[in-house]
Design a protein around this motif. Structure first.
Motif, PDB file in Angstrom:
ATOM      1  N   TYR A 107       2.340   1.890  -3.494  1.00 36.77           N
ATOM      2  CA  TYR A 107       1.365   2.474  -4.416  1.00 36.77           C
ATOM      3  C   TYR A 107       1.078   3.939  -4.055  1.00 36.77           C
ATOM      4  N   LEU A 142      -5.692  -2.593   7.062  1.00 36.37           N
ATOM      5  CA  LEU A 142      -5.763  -1.937   5.753  1.00 36.37           C
ATOM      6  C   LEU A 142      -4.623  -2.393   4.844  1.00 36.37           C
ATOM      7  N   GLU A 143      -3.447  -2.650   5.411  1.00 37.66           N
ATOM      8  CA  GLU A 143      -2.358  -3.199   4.602  1.00 37.66           C
ATOM      9  C   GLU A 143      -2.781  -4.503   3.945  1.00 37.66           C
ATOM     10  N   THR A 151      -5.448   4.017  -5.914  1.00 42.03           N
ATOM     11  CA  THR A 151      -4.956   3.798  -4.551  1.00 42.03           C
ATOM     12  C   THR A 151      -5.445   4.891  -3.614  1.00 42.03           C
ATOM     13  N   ILE A 184      -2.770   4.239   8.206  1.00 43.56           N
ATOM     14  CA  ILE A 184      -2.835   2.908   7.609  1.00 43.56           C
ATOM     15  C   ILE A 184      -2.608   1.860   8.690  1.00 43.56           C
ATOM     16  N   ILE A 197       0.816  -1.205   0.000  1.00 45.14           N
ATOM     17  CA  ILE A 197       0.000   0.000   0.000  1.00 45.14           C
ATOM     18  C   ILE A 197       0.858   1.267   0.000  1.00 45.14           C
ATOM     19  N   PHE A 228      -7.240  -6.047  -2.454  1.00 44.82           N
ATOM     20  CA  PHE A 228      -7.842  -5.149  -3.446  1.00 44.82           C
ATOM     21  C   PHE A 228      -7.080  -5.210  -4.773  1.00 44.82           C
ATOM     22  N   VAL A 229      -5.752  -5.174  -4.706  1.00 42.21           N
ATOM     23  CA  VAL A 229      -4.926  -5.240  -5.911  1.00 42.21           C
ATOM     24  C   VAL A 229      -5.110  -6.582  -6.608  1.00 42.21           C
ATOM     25  N   TRP A 238      -9.135   4.742  -2.922  1.00 41.24           N
ATOM     26  CA  TRP A 238      -9.421   3.627  -2.001  1.00 41.24           C
ATOM     27  C   TRP A 238      -9.041   4.004  -0.565  1.00 41.24           C
ATOM     28  N   VAL A 239      -7.860   4.605  -0.399  1.00 44.67           N
ATOM     29  CA  VAL A 239      -7.386   4.948   0.944  1.00 44.67           C
ATOM     30  C   VAL A 239      -8.289   5.997   1.598  1.00 44.67           C
ATOM     31  N   PHE A 294      -5.619  -3.986   1.320  1.00 46.57           N
ATOM     32  CA  PHE A 294      -5.166  -3.388   0.066  1.00 46.57           C
ATOM     33  C   PHE A 294      -4.505  -4.447  -0.827  1.00 46.57           C
ATOM     34  N   ARG A 295      -3.732  -5.328  -0.241  1.00 45.34           N
ATOM     35  CA  ARG A 295      -3.174  -6.413  -1.050  1.00 45.34           C
ATOM     36  C   ARG A 295      -4.288  -7.210  -1.713  1.00 45.34           C
TER      37      ARG A 295
END
Length: 450
Positions: A217, A256-257, A234, A252, A214, A263-264, A237-238, A260-261
């Motif tokens: 990005y 959330l870390e 990114t 973060i 995250i 999400f990608v 999303w954040v 996000f992985r």
């Protein structure tokens, strides 16, 4: 090779399973169909004409085109000349001749691997192997993100794991990636959509999985065109996830870390699997040959389960798979997994290879390699969510052939040397496991049930 001293590892071999006869008939001769499945009428499932995954009771299986349960025992890189090795080609010509594009080599090798050593599949084997009647199943890899990175000028891989410039971020949010994936699938997938010996698709190899993805990005240059969509998606999303207009790194959380992985990777699989499914509804999509770091990426696994038929993992840095890691795969995704790379390389080898490259375990002798194969695969057979493995690979590396893959220069990876001489200490012990996989599975299941 640079270690100061050798270490000893606890090892289970086939001969150590001394109580097998208490639970199963160890004298029964297994009967296999032409696709590599075990002929067992009690376990037979729907025959679709293609391979698919199914959970029977509490154990996962691949079901072969005739409906029989099939456990994959595969070799990678089955070819007479790996990376175009002139030495290997010359040896193949001496042994088999150069008739009809190495047809004799292909037939002899297939029969040895399948009929004698009980392998039933290969990972993208040479084209000659694919044409052999009643041959090996195979799977294909087409490198969607890796090749898109090449077109964008950001793929800086030199072998092994796939890496990118721009802080190792993948441009999965680009509209151009959608177009690229659809065009790639349209040009390649239809040729295999009706092949019953085709296991399925692996779509990339060892793509980035860094835990701090995250931040990478969030901190790429927003003024470089290759980063436009990665940066914008990114930050949108954040802001949505934190509820703040100008979030910082301090906002973060570890959750959330991880999210996000996911999400990608959800975006990646949505694009790639969607493209493949437009042209092939028959075959499995088998993931991206993760490194084992994925065990610590629960949301990647959970999203992968929405798209894939199984997870594929290249499993290194372990003498045998750790039970706790196998458990993490089972709890984070209701999917089976397959090990698509593992091997050991020996100090004593036919070609005098130095073994300075390659991720496999470094050992002294060919018998040590055999012990690694047995100990590693016995652990996998014990696990009810594993459906097979690939030994990496068929031939040794040839450092004199100008290899292009920096991870495959001088390693004793093969079951045959550069002169196509078989390492019989290794293959004899491979046979013990390969022939008896179903007996060993029944043994473990009966023993643990009791």
């Amino acid at each position: 090779p640079n270690a100061k001293e050798w270490k000893a590892y606890k090892t289970r071999t086939f001969g150590d399973l001394t109580d097998m006869s208490e639970y199963v008939d160890v004298n029964s001769e297994p009967k296999f169909d032409k696709y590599g499945g075990i002929i067992d009428s009690d376990m037979r499932q729907e025959a679709t004409g293609y391979y698919y995954t199914k959970k029977i009771g509490d154990r996962w299986w691949i079901i072969d085109p005739l409906g029989y349960p099939c456990y994959i025992r595969a070799l990678s890189g089955i070819t007479y000349s790996y990376q175009g090795s002139p030495k290997q080609r010359a040896a193949a010509e001496k042994l088999y001749g150069n008739n009809d594009n190495y047809e004799k080599w292909a037939i002899a090798t297939t029969r040895r691997l399948k009929d004698d050593l009980y392998f039933n599949a290969g990972a993208t084997p040479a084209g000659q192997i694919k044409t052999v009647v009643d041959g090996l199943a195979w799977q294909g890899g087409w490198s969607y993100m890796s090749q898109y990175g090449v077109t964008k000028g950001i793929n800086n891989s030199k072998g092994g794991a796939t890496t990118f410039s721009e802080k190792n971020t993948m441009p999965v949010f680009d509209p151009g990636f959608v177009t690229f994936a659809e065009e790639r699938a349209a040009s390649q997938v239809p040729a295999y959509a009706d092949d019953p010996y085709f296991l399925g698709y692996t779509t990339d190899n060892e793509l980035p999985m860094q835990v701090d993805m995250i931040y990478d990005y969030m901190n790429i240059s927003p003024v470089r065109s290759v980063n436009y969509y990665s940066y914008a998606c990114t930050w949108y999303w954040v802001t949505q996830m934190t509820g703040k207009e100008n979030p910082t790194n301090d906002d973060i959380t570890e959750e959330l870390e991880q999210l996000f992985r996911g999400f990608v990777w959800d975006r990646y699989y949505n694009v790639v699997c969607g493209a493949i499914r437009k042209y092939d509804q028959n075959h499995m999509i088998m993931g991206t040959r993760f490194l084992t770091v994925v065990k610590n990426a629960p949301w990647v696994l959970r999203f992968a389960a929405e798209y894939l038929d199984c997870i594929t993992i290249n499993w290194y840095s372990a003498w045998e798979p750790q039970a706790e890691n196998i458990y993490l795969f089972a709890t984070n995704a209701d999917l089976p997994f397959m090990v698509t790379e593992f091997y050991a390389k020996a100090e004593e080898n036919e070609d005098g290879l130095a073994n300075t490259t390659g991720a496999g375990f470094f050992v002294k002798t060919q018998q040590d390699r055999a012990d690694h194969y047995q100990s590693f695969t016995i652990r996998l057979l014990e696990a009810k969510n594993c459906i097979g493995w690939h030994w990496f690979q068929y031939t040794d590396n040839d450092p004199t052939g100008n290899p292009t893959d920096v991870s495959s220069i001088d390693a004793n990876k093969g079951i045959v040397s550069n002169t196509h001489k078989e390492y019989t200490d290794l293959t004899d012990d491979m046979l013990d496991i390969n022939k008896n996989v179903y007996t060993i599975i029944k043994y473990f299941d009966a023993k643990y049930a009791k």
